[in-house]
Design an enzyme around this catalytic site. Structure first.
Site, PDB file in Angstrom:
ATOM      1  CD  GLU A 445      -2.910   0.631   0.018  1.00  0.00           C
ATOM      2  OE1 GLU A 445      -3.198  -0.429  -0.541  1.00  0.00           O
ATOM      3  OE2 GLU A 445      -2.835   1.722  -0.949  1.00  0.00           O
TER       4      GLU A 445
HETATM    5  C1  LIG Z   1       1.752  -9.516   0.131  1.00  0.00           C
HETATM    6  C2  LIG Z   1       1.521  -8.436  -0.633  1.00  0.00           C
HETATM    7  C3  LIG Z   1       0.271  -8.042  -1.126  1.00  0.00           C
HETATM    8  C4  LIG Z   1       0.334  -6.941  -1.944  1.00  0.00           C
HETATM    9  N1  LIG Z   1      -1.126  -6.646  -2.400  1.00  0.00           N
HETATM   10  C5  LIG Z   1      -1.320  -5.575  -3.351  1.00  0.00           C
HETATM   11  C6  LIG Z   1      -2.668  -5.498  -4.149  1.00  0.00           C
HETATM   12  O1  LIG Z   1      -3.561  -5.983  -3.644  1.00  0.00           O
HETATM   13  N2  LIG Z   1      -2.792  -4.768  -4.897  1.00  0.00           N
HETATM   14  C7  LIG Z   1      -1.553  -4.010  -5.553  1.00  0.00           C
HETATM   15  O2  LIG Z   1      -1.656  -3.355  -6.568  1.00  0.00           O
HETATM   16  N3  LIG Z   1      -0.290  -4.284  -5.291  1.00  0.00           N
HETATM   17  C8  LIG Z   1      -0.345  -5.202  -3.874  1.00  0.00           C
HETATM   18  N4  LIG Z   1       1.122  -5.340  -3.488  1.00  0.00           N
HETATM   19  C9  LIG Z   1       2.200  -4.569  -4.105  1.00  0.00           C
HETATM   20  C10 LIG Z   1       2.564  -3.598  -3.243  1.00  0.00           C
HETATM   21  O3  LIG Z   1       1.774  -2.549  -2.901  1.00  0.00           O
HETATM   22  C11 LIG Z   1       4.164  -3.143  -3.760  1.00  0.00           C
HETATM   23  O4  LIG Z   1       5.033  -4.368  -3.480  1.00  0.00           O
HETATM   24  C12 LIG Z   1       4.799  -1.762  -2.978  1.00  0.00           C
HETATM   25  O5  LIG Z   1       4.051  -0.612  -3.343  1.00  0.00           O
HETATM   26  C13 LIG Z   1       6.156  -1.662  -3.448  1.00  0.00           C
HETATM   27  O6  LIG Z   1       6.417  -1.881  -4.871  1.00  0.00           O
HETATM   28  P1  LIG Z   1       7.529  -2.535  -5.216  1.00  0.00           P
HETATM   29  O7  LIG Z   1       7.511  -3.879  -4.575  1.00  0.00           O
HETATM   30  O8  LIG Z   1       7.501  -2.623  -6.769  1.00  0.00           O
HETATM   31  O9  LIG Z   1       8.647  -1.837  -4.780  1.00  0.00           O
HETATM   32  P2  LIG Z   1       9.715  -0.890  -5.808  1.00  0.00           P
HETATM   33  O10 LIG Z   1       8.815   0.401  -6.078  1.00  0.00           O
HETATM   34  O11 LIG Z   1      10.540  -1.466  -6.554  1.00  0.00           O
HETATM   35  O12 LIG Z   1      10.570  -0.262  -4.593  1.00  0.00           O
HETATM   36  C14 LIG Z   1      11.830  -0.569  -4.058  1.00  0.00           C
HETATM   37  C15 LIG Z   1      12.399   0.285  -3.003  1.00  0.00           C
HETATM   38  O13 LIG Z   1      12.729   1.463  -3.585  1.00  0.00           O
HETATM   39  C16 LIG Z   1      11.999   2.492  -2.713  1.00  0.00           C
HETATM   40  N5  LIG Z   1      11.359   3.411  -3.701  1.00  0.00           N
HETATM   41  C17 LIG Z   1      10.798   3.236  -4.613  1.00  0.00           C
HETATM   42  N6  LIG Z   1      10.637   4.677  -5.281  1.00  0.00           N
HETATM   43  C18 LIG Z   1      10.846   5.446  -4.335  1.00  0.00           C
HETATM   44  C19 LIG Z   1      10.836   7.029  -4.389  1.00  0.00           C
HETATM   45  N7  LIG Z   1      10.258   7.606  -5.333  1.00  0.00           N
HETATM   46  N8  LIG Z   1      11.214   7.555  -3.577  1.00  0.00           N
HETATM   47  C20 LIG Z   1      11.961   7.108  -2.281  1.00  0.00           C
HETATM   48  N9  LIG Z   1      11.941   5.424  -2.391  1.00  0.00           N
HETATM   49  C21 LIG Z   1      11.614   4.787  -3.303  1.00  0.00           C
HETATM   50  C22 LIG Z   1      10.862   1.679  -2.044  1.00  0.00           C
HETATM   51  O14 LIG Z   1      10.446   2.575  -0.737  1.00  0.00           O
HETATM   52  C23 LIG Z   1      11.300   0.480  -1.666  1.00  0.00           C
HETATM   53  O15 LIG Z   1      12.286   0.502  -0.449  1.00  0.00           O
HETATM   54  C24 LIG Z   1       1.255  -6.334  -2.620  1.00  0.00           C
HETATM   55  C25 LIG Z   1       2.562  -6.802  -2.290  1.00  0.00           C
HETATM   56  C26 LIG Z   1       2.886  -7.896  -1.223  1.00  0.00           C
HETATM   57  C27 LIG Z   1       4.124  -8.271  -1.126  1.00  0.00           C
END
Ligand SMILES: Cc1cc2nc3c(=O)[nH]c(=O)nc-3n(C[C@H](O)[C@H](O)[C@H](O)COP(=O)(O)OP(=O)(O)OC[C@H]3O[C@@H](n4cnc5c(N)ncnc54)[C@H](O)[C@@H]3O)c2cc1C
Length: 602
Positions: A445
């Site tokens: 989220e």
């Molecule tokens: C169990 C689980 C359930 C989930 N449920 C849903 C769901 O129902 N619907 C849905 O759509 N998604 C869902 N997600 C996805 C979840 O919301 C994302 O994993 C999360 O938003 C982070 O995206 P990412 O994993 O691609 O990480 P990335 O975006 O690749 O981030 C990697 C790191 O970089 C940092 N970062 C990235 N961009 C920036 C920035 N601009 N400034 C500072 N730091 C930054 C992040 O904080 C993080 O530490 C779920 C994930 C999991 C694991």
């Protein structure tokens, strides 16, 4: 694991003694029709029964057996379908819903407490109805009358659930680069094609239909977030007579195997020319989705709190029973428990520190969560200045609720585990499940890093400090009104210092960011926590104030409740609030030490 007991006394204390929710409900005409104190109390008591008796008992097998996947079919753990049916039949899926479509229209101050109960019982279970409630909120606000007629009633009845489909393999925090496509069709619908990952509740066997809210882009849409639209894609199409029609071209490709929340289905969802319907306006989908995302962000914060409350209850029960060592002052004051070969670990300062950290942060989070819920209720049901202020404070505090409650929520699950010593690391006592389940709350989220940026960059800096001032003005007025009140000096003095320091830190960071914008990214996480501890101090002062006036009586709450509150308030101000000092030092230290180092030198 200790049996989960819903902290109903604390919830009533917050609602009626600290925030005077019953007065507020009477004052706001739209709420007055729906809720009063008697109704609210009945709701909390009945919900507590469901959480304690139906949901908490299935959490362990949900963790051990988890969801399973075979040929596109997702089967939930034993007991989940029955529990969901009981929950839906009880009307709980309609609790916060729009009254025009079968919802109960209960205020957020109540539904937030209901969510805490669900999450303390079992975060995995809570995710199914809470995501559905968020999707329904977005649909109710932005959907056409036709879509609302067709879908909302069945979502509120619990016949259908919902999912939130944002994330793609290459697009998580950065939703502007999603690739899912939407092609307009002659009948006004859209053909949706793309792959979404990590979709909570994307597929399961709890409900007969699943309503997916999907972010996608039209081929000619502007690049980035301004080209995103929101679509409703049902698992089964719905006929004109409201019966279920054919299976839409949407399928679950697999489920994730993960660290925690094993009973929550995390799905890869494939949309293959699925039939979808536009919600809101084209290219304004992110704003519509934010209605759901803001709801879920506060909900995820409450998940952190829920797990932490359970951790505290378990740790306290264990600490009272566990006999190890003698109190440090035994030689001076005599042995405390001479009948046994050792004292309870409650005699040890370090164990008391751990328990009080948990207690002060949990009660503070519940109170701050109720305060934010109250702002949302003013924003939804209030008018004029009151409504605008509610909106401003809710916007400012949403990232704080999400990130601060989940960071301290995770801290508290780990602290609870620590109280158990080695017994916290093994499965038997259930503490390690809480740690695993709580960890995701800091990530999904919008990661907590993204929340910190939302607070400092989008909310505080973009408004040139105006949004923050809405909050600091309220706290300053509270200080002015109460600084001479008997017994309040020990709370008002540190609160004054904290709010002044927050204002000064904000000015310094905004000024420095004019020369180097990286100052904001580098300090955002520290800033969010300074804000969180300060906001919590304000709420602790208000709780202490009520408790001071009632400390000589056992009052409505009984059980020396107010004395306990006052002790915990003192602990918060003397032992927890000072954390902000090191955070301020870090935030002020500047960004050069982070950006001067070349990537190759990491
Ligand atoms: C169990 C689980 C359930 C989930 N449920 C849903 C769901 O129902 N619907 C849905 O759509 N998604 C869902 N997600 C996805 C979840 O919301 C994302 O994993 C999360 O938003 C982070 O995206 P990412 O994993 O691609 O990480 P990335 O975006 O690749 O981030 C990697 C790191 O970089 C940092 N970062 C990235 N961009 C920036 C920035 N601009 N400034 C500072 N730091 C930054 C992040 O904080 C993080 O530490 C779920 C994930 C999991 C694991």
């Amino acid at each position: 694991m200790a049996e989960y007991k819903v902290p109903l006394k604390d919830m009533s204390f917050l609602l009626y003694e600290v925030f005077k929710a019953d007065d507020m409900w009477q004052k706001l005409p739209k709420l007055a029709e729906q809720v009063d104190k008697d109704t609210a109390q009945a709701i909390l008591q009945e919900c507590a029964k469901i959480a304690e008796q139906e949901l908490a008992p299935i959490a362990r097998q949900g963790d051990e057996i988890g969801v399973s996947f075979s040929d596109g079919v997702v089967t939930t753990a034993p007991g989940y379908k029955e529990a969901f049916n009981t929950y839906a039949e009880g009307g709980w899926t309609a609790l916060g819903g729009d009254v025009n479509y079968g919802g109960m229209g209960m205020p957020k101050m109540l539904t937030a407490l209901h969510e805490e109960m669900l999450c303390s019982a079992d975060i995995s279970f809570a995710l199914y109805p809470v995501l559905t409630a968020g999707a329904a909120l977005s649909l109710a606000k932005h959907g056409s009358d036709e879509l609302k007629e067709r879908y909302l009633t069945r979502m509120y009845s619990g016949d259908w659930s919902a999912s939130m489909c944002l994330t793609e393999a290459h697009a998580g925090s950065d939703l502007g680069i999603i690739r899912t496509k939407a092609i307009p069709q002659d009948d006004g619908s859209y053909s949706i094609t793309g792959n979404k990952i990590f979709i909570t509740g994307g597929e399961h066997d709890l409900t007969e239909n699943i309503v997916h809210l999907v972010l996608a882009k039209l081929p000619d849409a502007p690049a980035g977030p301004r080209g995103i639209s929101l679509f409703l894609v049902p698992k089964f199409n719905v006929n004109d007579d409201e019966t279920l029609g054919e299976h839409n071209k949407v399928s679950c490709g697999s489920i994730e195997h993960k660290m925690g929340i094993h009973a929550s289905a995390t799905c890869v969802m494939n949309f293959d020319e699925s039939q979808g319907y536009l919600i809101g306006e084209l290219n304004k989908g992110l704003a519509c989705m934010f209605t759901m995302m803001n709801f879920e962000r506060i909900g995820v914060g409450i998940q952190g709190l829920g797990a932490a409350v359970r951790s505290y209850q378990n740790a306290l029960e264990y600490a009272k029973d566990r006999l190890q060592g003698r109190a440090l002052d035994s030689k001076v004051k005599g042995v405390k428990n001479p009948a046994q070969e050792a004292d309870s670990i409650m005699v040890h300062g370090d164990v008391r520190r751990m328990l009080l950290n948990m207690k002060a942060l949990n009660e503070g989070s519940r109170a701050l969560s109720s305060y934010i819920a109250m702002q949302l209720d003013y924003a939804t049901y209030g008018e004029g200045e009151e409504q605008q202020k509610g909106e401003a404070l809710a916007a400012l505090m949403t990232p704080v609720a999400k990130a601060f409650f989940t960071d301290i929520g995770f801290e508290n699950t780990v602290t609870g585990q620590q109280v158990f010593g080695g017994h916290g690391f093994i499965r038997e006592w259930g503490q390690e499940q809480l740690v695993r389940d709580a960890r995701i709350t800091q990530i999904y989220e919008g990661t907590n890093g993204i929340q910190a940026m939302d607070l400092l960059v989008r909310k505080v800096a973009s408004s040139k400090g105006v949004l923050l001032k809405v909050f600091t003005d309220e706290v300053s007025a509270y200080i002015d009104d109460n600084q001479n009140e008997a017994g309040m000096a020990e709370f008002i003095a540190p609160l004054t210092e904290a709010v002044n320091d927050l204002t000064e830190l904000t000015t310094e960071l905004l000024t420095k960011s004019e020369a180097n914008i990286n100052e904001l990214g580098a300090s955002a996480n520290d800033y969010l926590h300074v804000f969180g501890y300060t906001a919590m101090a304000y709420i602790w002062a208000r709780m202490a104030q009520v408790s001071l006036t009632k400390q000589d009586s056992n009052g409505e709450c009984g059980d020396n409740f107010y004395q306990s509150k006052l002790h915990t308030a003192r602990y918060y101000f003397t032992r927890v609030l000072p954390r902000r000092i090191s955070l301020i030092a870090a935030a002020k230290s500047g960004c050069d030490c982070m950006f001067d180092i070349n990537d190759e030198l990491f």
